[in-house]
Design a protein around this motif. Structure first.
Motif, PDB file in Angstrom:
ATOM      1  N   ASP A 202      48.222  35.212  40.624  1.00 32.59           N
ATOM      2  CA  ASP A 202      47.657  35.865  41.802  1.00 32.59           C
ATOM      3  C   ASP A 202      47.771  34.916  42.998  1.00 32.59           C
ATOM      4  N   PRO A 203      48.509  35.304  44.039  1.00 29.34           N
ATOM      5  CA  PRO A 203      48.698  34.392  45.175  1.00 29.34           C
ATOM      6  C   PRO A 203      47.392  33.987  45.851  1.00 29.34           C
ATOM      7  N   VAL A 204      46.398  34.872  45.861  1.00 24.46           N
ATOM      8  CA  VAL A 204      45.114  34.506  46.451  1.00 24.46           C
ATOM      9  C   VAL A 204      44.390  33.500  45.553  1.00 24.46           C
ATOM     10  N   GLY A 205      44.510  33.679  44.247  1.00 21.72           N
ATOM     11  CA  GLY A 205      43.930  32.714  43.324  1.00 21.72           C
ATOM     12  C   GLY A 205      44.548  31.335  43.497  1.00 21.72           C
ATOM     13  N   ILE A 206      45.867  31.268  43.614  1.00 20.46           N
ATOM     14  CA  ILE A 206      46.548  29.992  43.824  1.00 20.46           C
ATOM     15  C   ILE A 206      46.140  29.372  45.153  1.00 20.46           C
ATOM     16  N   HIS A 207      45.978  30.220  46.174  1.00 21.25           N
ATOM     17  CA  HIS A 207      45.542  29.719  47.483  1.00 21.25           C
ATOM     18  C   HIS A 207      44.163  29.067  47.384  1.00 21.25           C
TER      19      HIS A 207
ATOM     20  N   HIS B 268      40.546  27.384  28.300  1.00 23.12           N
ATOM     21  CA  HIS B 268      40.220  27.607  29.711  1.00 23.12           C
ATOM     22  C   HIS B 268      41.034  28.790  30.217  1.00 23.12           C
ATOM     23  N   LEU B 269      40.357  29.764  30.776  1.00 24.78           N
ATOM     24  CA  LEU B 269      41.020  30.964  31.292  1.00 24.78           C
ATOM     25  C   LEU B 269      40.520  31.281  32.691  1.00 24.78           C
ATOM     26  N   PRO B 270      41.353  31.068  33.733  1.00 29.41           N
ATOM     27  CA  PRO B 270      40.974  31.464  35.098  1.00 29.41           C
ATOM     28  C   PRO B 270      41.412  32.893  35.386  1.00 29.41           C
ATOM     29  N   ILE B 271      40.515  33.683  35.996  1.00 29.81           N
ATOM     30  CA  ILE B 271      40.742  35.109  36.221  1.00 29.81           C
ATOM     31  C   ILE B 271      40.433  35.443  37.679  1.00 29.81           C
ATOM     32  N   THR B 272      41.213  36.361  38.246  1.00 30.26           N
ATOM     33  CA  THR B 272      40.859  36.929  39.547  1.00 30.26           C
ATOM     34  C   THR B 272      40.501  38.395  39.372  1.00 30.26           C
ATOM     35  N   TYR B 273      39.595  38.867  40.235  1.00 29.76           N
ATOM     36  CA  TYR B 273      39.154  40.264  40.225  1.00 29.76           C
ATOM     37  C   TYR B 273      39.553  40.914  41.537  1.00 29.76           C
ATOM     38  N   ARG B 274      40.130  42.090  41.457  1.00 28.21           N
ATOM     39  CA  ARG B 274      40.597  42.812  42.634  1.00 28.21           C
ATOM     40  C   ARG B 274      40.106  44.254  42.613  1.00 28.21           C
ATOM     41  N   ALA B 275      40.006  44.834  43.825  1.00 30.97           N
ATOM     42  CA  ALA B 275      39.579  46.227  43.963  1.00 30.97           C
ATOM     43  C   ALA B 275      40.748  47.192  43.884  1.00 30.97           C
ATOM     44  N   ALA B 276      41.973  46.656  43.809  1.00 29.71           N
ATOM     45  CA  ALA B 276      43.173  47.489  43.720  1.00 29.71           C
ATOM     46  C   ALA B 276      44.226  46.703  42.945  1.00 29.71           C
ATOM     47  N   PRO B 277      45.217  47.377  42.378  1.00 30.98           N
ATOM     48  CA  PRO B 277      46.244  46.674  41.611  1.00 30.98           C
ATOM     49  C   PRO B 277      47.022  45.693  42.486  1.00 30.98           C
ATOM     50  N   LEU B 278      47.487  44.605  41.860  1.00 27.60           N
ATOM     51  CA  LEU B 278      48.315  43.603  42.526  1.00 27.60           C
ATOM     52  C   LEU B 278      49.775  43.937  42.257  1.00 27.60           C
ATOM     53  N   ASP B 279      50.528  44.212  43.294  1.00 28.83           N
ATOM     54  CA  ASP B 279      51.926  44.597  43.137  1.00 28.83           C
ATOM     55  C   ASP B 279      52.722  43.528  42.397  1.00 28.83           C
ATOM     56  N   GLY B 280      53.520  43.974  41.428  1.00 35.22           N
ATOM     57  CA  GLY B 280      54.423  43.080  40.716  1.00 35.22           C
ATOM     58  C   GLY B 280      53.757  42.208  39.674  1.00 35.22           C
TER      59      GLY B 280
END
Length: 200
Positions: A99-104, A62-74
């Motif tokens: 990814d904090p948004v993914g965790i949210h 199982h692999l959860p992934i987030t996609y972003r339009a810009a790099p995630l700092d840190g």
């Protein structure tokens, strides 16, 4: 609602999922076979969330992934790939657990505030092609804790989920199988040293 374009990705999802699994101690080896995917919606509409369930080397992963339009700092150590999307342009894919948004989104799902997203498909010109349900169905199991705690992920799905158990969790179901994908571990209460009371 998850908006999905019938677009070309470079590298492809199979390529970057395989490359990321190759780097993980739990990732197995050999050609991965996709069992299914699921998605959650970011209420702000900025970050995509997609979970992959694959069979590889006789293991279910199982692999959860987030996609972003810009790099995630840190989060350079958790960057799965930098890719080109033929409609959306350059995209950055991250391990969702970093990814904090993914965790949210996972916290919202565990709280019952959001459900998995229905897939809505568009071609590269923006023409609507229709919708369909995910081939992985997500269910909530367990009781809400008095104090919230921490979301953890199950990367290796080697145990079928039972309906019993106390921990709040998200269960994925496909065909004739199901397994816990995420669970909520309550924050342990701090221990306090008891002071004996001396009476005369």
């Amino acid at each position: 609602m998850a908006t999905i374009y019938t677009a070309e990705l470079t590298p492809s999802k199979k390529e970057f999922v395989t490359a990321w699994l190759d780097k993980q101690f739990w990732g197995g080896s050999g050609e991965p076979e996709l069992i299914g995917t699921y998605r959650f919606d970011d209420t702000s509409g900025e970050v995509g969330f997609e979970g992959f369930v694959v069979k590889r080397d006789d293991r279910i992963l199982h692999l959860p992934i987030t996609y972003r339009a810009a790099p995630l700092d840190g989060a350079d150590d958790y960057l799965i790939t930098r890719m080109q999307h033929s409609v959306l342009g350059e995209r950055w894919a991250y391990d969702a657990m970093a990814d904090p948004v993914g965790i949210h989104m996972l916290n919202q799902a565990l709280a019952g505030e959001i459900q998995q997203a229905e897939y809505h498909f568009y071609n590269e010109d923006g023409q609507y092609l229709g919708s369909e349900d995910s081939d992985i169905s997500i269910y909530i199991r367990g009781e809400l804790p008095d104090e919230w705690g921490t979301v953890s992920v199950h990367h290796v799905l080697d145990t079928l989920d039972e309906d019993g158990g106390e921990l709040r969790r998200l269960v994925g179901r496909w065909e004739d199988a199901s397994a816990t994908l995420f669970e909520l571990t309550p924050t342990p209460k701090p221990q306090t040293d008891s002071v004996p009371v001396i009476t005369e």
